[in-house]
Design a protein around this motif. Structure first.
Motif, short mmCIF file in Angstrom:
data_model
loop_
_atom_site.label_atom_id
_atom_site.label_comp_id
_atom_site.label_asym_id
_atom_site.label_seq_id
_atom_site.Cartn_x
_atom_site.Cartn_y
_atom_site.Cartn_z
N SER A 243 0.81 -1.22 0.00
CA SER A 243 0.00 0.00 0.00
C SER A 243 0.85 1.27 0.00
O SER A 243 0.34 2.36 -0.25
CB SER A 243 -0.95 0.01 1.20
OG SER A 243 -0.23 -0.16 2.41
N LYS B 44 3.14 1.71 -2.16
CA LYS B 44 3.53 1.90 -3.56
C LYS B 44 2.37 2.48 -4.36
O LYS B 44 1.19 2.25 -4.04
CB LYS B 44 3.93 0.56 -4.19
CG LYS B 44 4.98 -0.22 -3.42
CD LYS B 44 6.32 0.48 -3.40
CE LYS B 44 7.38 -0.39 -2.72
NZ LYS B 44 8.67 0.32 -2.58
N ASP B 45 2.71 3.23 -5.41
CA ASP B 45 1.65 3.69 -6.31
C ASP B 45 1.64 2.80 -7.56
O ASP B 45 2.45 1.88 -7.69
CB ASP B 45 1.81 5.17 -6.67
CG ASP B 45 3.15 5.47 -7.34
OD1 ASP B 45 3.74 4.54 -7.94
OD2 ASP B 45 3.61 6.61 -7.25
N LYS C 224 -4.95 0.61 0.33
CA LYS C 224 -4.26 1.89 0.11
C LYS C 224 -5.18 3.09 0.42
O LYS C 224 -4.72 4.11 0.93
CB LYS C 224 -3.76 1.96 -1.33
CG LYS C 224 -2.90 3.18 -1.64
CD LYS C 224 -2.31 3.10 -3.03
CE LYS C 224 -1.40 4.29 -3.32
NZ LYS C 224 -0.20 4.32 -2.47
N HIS C 225 -6.46 2.96 0.11
CA HIS C 225 -7.39 4.09 0.26
C HIS C 225 -8.48 3.75 1.27
O HIS C 225 -9.23 2.79 1.09
CB HIS C 225 -8.02 4.45 -1.09
CG HIS C 225 -7.01 4.80 -2.15
ND1 HIS C 225 -6.31 5.98 -2.14
CD2 HIS C 225 -6.57 4.11 -3.24
CE1 HIS C 225 -5.49 6.03 -3.18
NE2 HIS C 225 -5.63 4.89 -3.86
#
Length: 411
Positions: A328, A330-331, A376-377
Motif C-alpha cells: 500500500s 507503492k503507487d 491503500k485508500h
C-alpha cells in the motif's frame, strides 16, 4: 608468438566475461559474486587466460543447488563459479559456431535463432496432418549423459586440443553440496553449466535426431532438449516408433520417463475415434481438442495448443508470492515497474497461441490490485465493488501499465 601449448586469444576471454556479466547469475562454491570478481577484473581474467593457455586450468567443483520442479520433487542445478563460467563461455563461443550448423532443423532447444515457440508452431501444424503423436521425456538427461559417447561425438567435429581437454575436465568436475560434501561424477554434465546445453544437444543429435532421420524415415519430430514429440500416421506406427525410440535410448544409456511418455490421438472434428489419451503437454502448452470458429462463424473442434494447467497454476502461485495487496506504500507506477515486465513475458510466450486461456491469470492480477486499492485508500476499505470500479477506471486511463490492461482485461 606464444610459448604456451594452447593459443587462446585474450579477446575471447574478454568477450566471454562480457557475456557472463550480462547474464549475471549466482555465486559458486567460492561465494564470489560478479561484483567482487569485477573488483580485480584484470588479474582475474589474466589468470583464467594464462591457466587455460598453459593447460593448468582445473575447474573447481560446481555448487549443488536444489530447485523445485513444477511436477514435484527437486532438480539439482550445478552452479559454476564466476571464473569457471567465463572459462566455459569462452569454450562455448569457440565451439557453438562449429557445432550448431550440423544440428537438425527440428532441434529447437538452446540454439541461436531457435525457440520453444518455434517448436510449438511446427508441432501444431504437424498435428493437423498426422493423427497420432508419440510424446516423450528423457529421465535425468543432464545427469546421465555417457561421457565416452559424448567425447566421441565431440572429437568427430573438434580437433582443437584445449577444447577437448577442458570439456573432459568439466564433465568430471565434482559437485559440492551445501554441507561441503563432494560428489564425484562418472556421467552427466551439470544442469546449470554454461557449456552443458550445447553438449547435451550434440549428444542427442547422434542419439536421437540423426538416428530418427536414418532409421525412421518419414517420421517428423520436434525436440527441445530432453522433451520431444514424434508424429505418426497410425496407432500401429506410433507403437512401433515408441518401441524403437525406447530401445535406441537404452543403447545410449538413457531412459524414457515412464509417466511423461505416451501415445496420443489428435482428436478433432474429422478424427472421431476413441483413445484414452487425447492430449499432451509440450513446453508449457497443452495440445488437445478445443472449440474453434471458422471464417464463416461456424463452431468446430480443432486439435490445438494453449497454456497448460500446470503453467497457469505456477503463474498464479508466483502472483500470490508477490504479496501485491500488501504494498500500500507503492503507487501504480511502482507496481507496474516491479511486475509488468514479468506479466509481459508471460503474455509473449503463453499468449502466442489461444491467448484467451490466460484470462484466469489476468483476473488473478486484477483481484490482487483490487485488494491493494482497498488497503491503500480508506474510502475503499471493505468496498470491493467500488475498488473494482476504481481499478477499471485506472486501467482505462493507463492501459499501458500492465499488458493485460492493453489487451482489454481491465476488470
Amino acid at each position: 608468438m606464444t610459448c604456451k601449448p594452447y593459443d587462446i586469444p585474450k579477446t575471447l576471454i574478454w568477450e566471454a566475461w562480457l557475456r557472463v556479466k550480462a547474464n549475471q547469475g549466482a555465486a559458486g562454491i567460492d561465494t564470489e559474486t560478479i561484483e567482487r570478481f569485477e573488483q580485480k577484473l584484470g588479474d582475474n581474467l589474466y589468470l583464467i587466460w594464462n591457466r587455460m593457455g598453459s593447460g593448468s586450468y582445473f575447474p573447481p567443483p560446481v555448487k549443488a543447488v536444489p530447485i523445485p520442479k513444477k511436477s514435484g520433487g527437486v532438480r539439482i542445478l550445478g552452479i559454476p563459479t564466476v571464473a569457471d563460467r567465463v572459462a566455459q563461455t569462452a569454450v562455448k563461443m569457440w565451439l557453438e559456431p562449429r557445432l550448431d550448423p550440423i544440428f537438425c532443423e527440428d532441434s529447437y532447444g538452446y540454439r541461436p535463432g531457435k525457440s520453444a515457440l518455434g517448436a510449438i508452431a511446427v508441432t501444431r501444424r504437424r498435428c493437423w496432418d498426422h493423427d497420432w503423436v508419440v510424446e516423450f521425456d528423457i529421465r535425468g538427461l543432464f545427469d546421465n549423459l555417457d561421457h565416452d559417447l559424448l567425447m566421441k561425438a565431440l572429437r568427430k567435429h573438434c580437433q582443437e586440443r584445449w577444447i577437448l581437454l577442458y570439456v573432459d575436465r568439466w564433465l568430471k568436475a565434482p559437485m559440492q553440496t551445501a554441507d561441503g560434501q563432494k560428489l564425484e561424477r562418472d556421467r552427466g554434465t551439470p544442469q546449470g553449466g554454461v557449456v552443458s546445453p550445447l553438449l547435451a544437444n550434440l549428444f542427442l543429435h547422434y542419439a536421437f535426431d540423426l538416428w530418427v532421420k536414418r532409421h525412421l524415415p518419414g517420421i517428423r519430430f520436434a525436440r527441445y532438449a530432453d522433451d520431444a514429440v514424434l508424429h505418426c500416421k497410425s496407432k500401429r506406427q506410433a507403437e512401433y516408433v515408441l518401441d524403437r525410440v525406447r530401445e535406441r535410448f537404452l543403447a545410449c544409456k538413457l531412459e524414457l520417463h515412464p509417466s511423461k511418455t505416451r501415445i496420443v490421438y489428435c482428436k478433432d472434428v474429422n478424427r472421431t475415434g476413441d483413445h484414452p489419451d487425447i492430449q499432451f503437454t509440450f513446453l508449457g502448452y497443452t495440445f488437445r481438442p478445443r472449440k474453434a470458429v471458422d471464417k464463416y462463424g461456424r463452431v468446430y473442434v480443432n486439435f490445438s495448443p494453449a497454456v497448460s494447467r500446470e503453467a497457469l497454476k505456477a503463474m498464479r502461485q508466483t502472483i500470490r508470492g508477490w504479496h501485491l495487496q500488501l504494498k500500500s506504500d507503492k503507487d501504480l507506477a511502482d507496481l507496474s515497474a516491479m511486475f509488468a515486465p514479468i506479466l509481459k513475458g508471460w503474455q509473449q510466450y503463453y499468449g502466442h497461441f489461444h491467448g484467451s486461456a490466460l484470462k484466469p491469470v489476468w483476473r488473478n492480477v486484477n483481484l490482487f490490485l483490487i485488494r491493494w486499492l482497498m488497503r491503500k485508500h480508506k474510502r475503499l476499505a471493505g468496498r470491493k465493488s467500488r475498488a473494482a470500479e476504481t481499478l477499471r477506471q485506472m486501467a482505462q486511463r493507463q492501459p499501458g501499465a500492465f499488458v493485460h490492461w492493453s489487451l482489454g482485461y481491465q476488470s
